[in-house]
Design a protein around this motif. Structure first.
Motif, PDB file in Angstrom:
ATOM      1  N   HIS A   9     -63.624  35.789  35.620  1.00  0.00           N
ATOM      2  CA  HIS A   9     -62.573  36.635  36.189  1.00  0.00           C
ATOM      3  C   HIS A   9     -62.775  36.632  37.701  1.00  0.00           C
ATOM      4  CE1 HIS A   9     -59.856  39.918  37.064  1.00  0.00           C
ATOM      5  NE2 HIS A   9     -59.488  39.945  35.794  1.00  0.00           N
ATOM      6  N   PRO A  10     -61.695  36.477  38.481  1.00  0.00           N
ATOM      7  CA  PRO A  10     -61.862  36.382  39.934  1.00  0.00           C
ATOM      8  C   PRO A  10     -62.180  37.693  40.639  1.00  0.00           C
ATOM      9  CG  PRO A  10     -59.535  36.254  39.344  1.00  0.00           C
ATOM     10  CD  PRO A  10     -60.308  36.247  38.065  1.00  0.00           C
ATOM     11  N   PRO A  85     -60.582  37.566  30.471  1.00  0.00           N
ATOM     12  CA  PRO A  85     -59.317  38.192  30.059  1.00  0.00           C
ATOM     13  C   PRO A  85     -58.497  37.210  29.226  1.00  0.00           C
ATOM     14  CG  PRO A  85     -59.117  37.348  32.278  1.00  0.00           C
ATOM     15  CD  PRO A  85     -60.532  37.063  31.851  1.00  0.00           C
ATOM     16  N   ILE A  86     -57.539  37.745  28.508  1.00  0.00           N
ATOM     17  CA  ILE A  86     -56.545  36.911  27.817  1.00  0.00           C
ATOM     18  C   ILE A  86     -55.296  36.900  28.692  1.00  0.00           C
ATOM     19  CG2 ILE A  86     -55.041  36.727  25.801  1.00  0.00           C
ATOM     20  CD1 ILE A  86     -57.853  36.125  25.050  1.00  0.00           C
ATOM     21  N   TRP A  87     -54.938  35.728  29.167  1.00  0.00           N
ATOM     22  CA  TRP A  87     -53.724  35.547  29.970  1.00  0.00           C
ATOM     23  C   TRP A  87     -52.826  34.576  29.219  1.00  0.00           C
ATOM     24  CZ3 TRP A  87     -57.028  34.537  34.930  1.00  0.00           C
ATOM     25  CH2 TRP A  87     -57.439  35.780  35.460  1.00  0.00           C
ATOM     26  N   PRO A  91     -57.555  32.065  26.969  1.00  0.00           N
ATOM     27  CA  PRO A  91     -58.490  32.290  28.077  1.00  0.00           C
ATOM     28  C   PRO A  91     -57.955  31.692  29.376  1.00  0.00           C
ATOM     29  CG  PRO A  91     -59.645  31.445  26.148  1.00  0.00           C
ATOM     30  CD  PRO A  91     -58.168  31.324  25.869  1.00  0.00           C
ATOM     31  N   PRO A  92     -58.471  32.132  30.517  1.00  0.00           N
ATOM     32  CA  PRO A  92     -58.029  31.597  31.813  1.00  0.00           C
ATOM     33  C   PRO A  92     -58.270  30.088  31.936  1.00  0.00           C
ATOM     34  CG  PRO A  92     -59.407  33.543  32.108  1.00  0.00           C
ATOM     35  CD  PRO A  92     -59.500  33.168  30.665  1.00  0.00           C
ATOM     36  N   ALA A  93     -57.452  29.440  32.756  1.00  0.00           N
ATOM     37  CA  ALA A  93     -57.588  27.998  32.982  1.00  0.00           C
ATOM     38  C   ALA A  93     -58.979  27.643  33.497  1.00  0.00           C
ATOM     39  CB  ALA A  93     -56.513  27.531  33.970  1.00  0.00           C
ATOM     40  N   MET A  94     -59.593  28.538  34.270  1.00  0.00           N
ATOM     41  CA  MET A  94     -60.937  28.289  34.779  1.00  0.00           C
ATOM     42  C   MET A  94     -61.920  28.067  33.627  1.00  0.00           C
ATOM     43  SD  MET A  94     -63.073  28.030  37.346  1.00  0.00           S
ATOM     44  CE  MET A  94     -62.620  28.888  38.856  1.00  0.00           C
ATOM     45  N   LEU A  95     -61.874  28.934  32.626  1.00  0.00           N
ATOM     46  CA  LEU A  95     -62.774  28.792  31.478  1.00  0.00           C
ATOM     47  C   LEU A  95     -62.412  27.559  30.657  1.00  0.00           C
ATOM     48  CD1 LEU A  95     -65.097  29.768  29.737  1.00  0.00           C
ATOM     49  CD2 LEU A  95     -63.496  31.343  28.602  1.00  0.00           C
ATOM     50  N   ILE A 129     -65.912  38.069  24.441  1.00  0.00           N
ATOM     51  CA  ILE A 129     -65.441  39.409  24.808  1.00  0.00           C
ATOM     52  C   ILE A 129     -64.213  39.233  25.683  1.00  0.00           C
ATOM     53  CG2 ILE A 129     -66.022  41.580  25.946  1.00  0.00           C
ATOM     54  CD1 ILE A 129     -69.011  40.775  25.464  1.00  0.00           C
ATOM     55  N   SER A 130     -63.062  39.606  25.139  1.00  0.00           N
ATOM     56  CA  SER A 130     -61.818  39.399  25.876  1.00  0.00           C
ATOM     57  C   SER A 130     -60.998  40.682  25.891  1.00  0.00           C
ATOM     58  CB  SER A 130     -61.008  38.264  25.242  1.00  0.00           C
ATOM     59  OG  SER A 130     -60.706  38.556  23.898  1.00  0.00           O
ATOM     60  N   SER A 131     -60.197  40.806  26.928  1.00  0.00           N
ATOM     61  CA  SER A 131     -59.325  41.969  27.058  1.00  0.00           C
ATOM     62  C   SER A 131     -57.942  41.504  27.481  1.00  0.00           C
ATOM     63  CB  SER A 131     -59.900  42.954  28.086  1.00  0.00           C
ATOM     64  OG  SER A 131     -60.088  42.315  29.327  1.00  0.00           O
TER      65      SER A 131
END
Length: 195
Positions: A9-10, A85-87, A91-95, A129-131
């Motif tokens: 997360h940034p 996070p869930i976007w 998961p984010p593109a970074m992950l 663990i995601s939100s």
């Protein structure tokens, strides 16, 4: 038990960062956990862009010197914890870029000509663990559980990891999201786990 926490997360003022802190607090109080390392992909400025060309071949990804330290961290860990996070239902593109480049053939799995490859990361366990902003049931009812299927079947089972635990928290941008209760749940889990 050696634990690698991959944080994606940034913003260090985010709820994801609060979950990271609860993971670390629980691990610190758990005598079964001998060591913890944190890999913060944004802080590391990890480049998620997958590149193949005449100098960088896909078949060589498992020995790419640029990723040697990350491969060693993954080898070292008995437990891999992903905090993100869930976007847009995933998961984010970074992950995902980290996964694309790290879980390569020759490192995470090996083809033998059969229907499925041999998973080379057997014996490890994973906690995700995601939100998300939306309700907790949203991924199940509207997305056919795509996030969990992606992480469990398309990734971790494929590379030999069978023990996967999910904490998928919804309504996290709502003042009625019961944040403290969810943070405590994560803390208590890591304070008690024994494998």
């Amino acid at each position: 038990m050696k634990t690698l926490v991959i944080y994606t997360h940034p913003n260090h003022q985010s709820l994801s960062y609060a979950f990271l802190q609860e993971v670390l607090r629980g691990c610190e109080e758990n005598s079964n956990i001998e060591a913890v390392k944190v890999l913060d992909l944004y802080k590391e400025q990890f480049n998620p862009i997958l590149v193949f060309n005449e100098n960088k071949r896909r078949r060589d990804m498992h020995v790419d010197p640029e990723f040697a330290e990350y491969r060693e961290q993954l080898r070292w860990a008995d437990k891999i914890v992903l905090v993100y996070p869930i976007w847009w239902g995933r998961p984010p593109a970074m992950l995902m870029g980290f996964i694309d480049q790290m879980f390569a053939s020759g490192f995470a799995y090996q083809e033998h000509g059969g229907l499925l490859p041999e998973g080379l990361l057997k014996g490890k366990s994973v906690v995700c663990i995601s939100s998300m902003k939306g309700p907790t049931f949203y991924p199940l009812f509207w997305l056919n559980n795509a996030h969990k299927i992606l992480m469990r079947k398309a990734l971790f089972n494929y590379v030999g990891i069978k023990r996967i635990k999910f904490f998928e928290f919804g309504n996290m941008e709502s003042p009625r999201g019961r944040h403290r209760e969810k943070l405590d749940k994560v803390y208590r889990y890591f304070r008690k786990i024994d494998r």
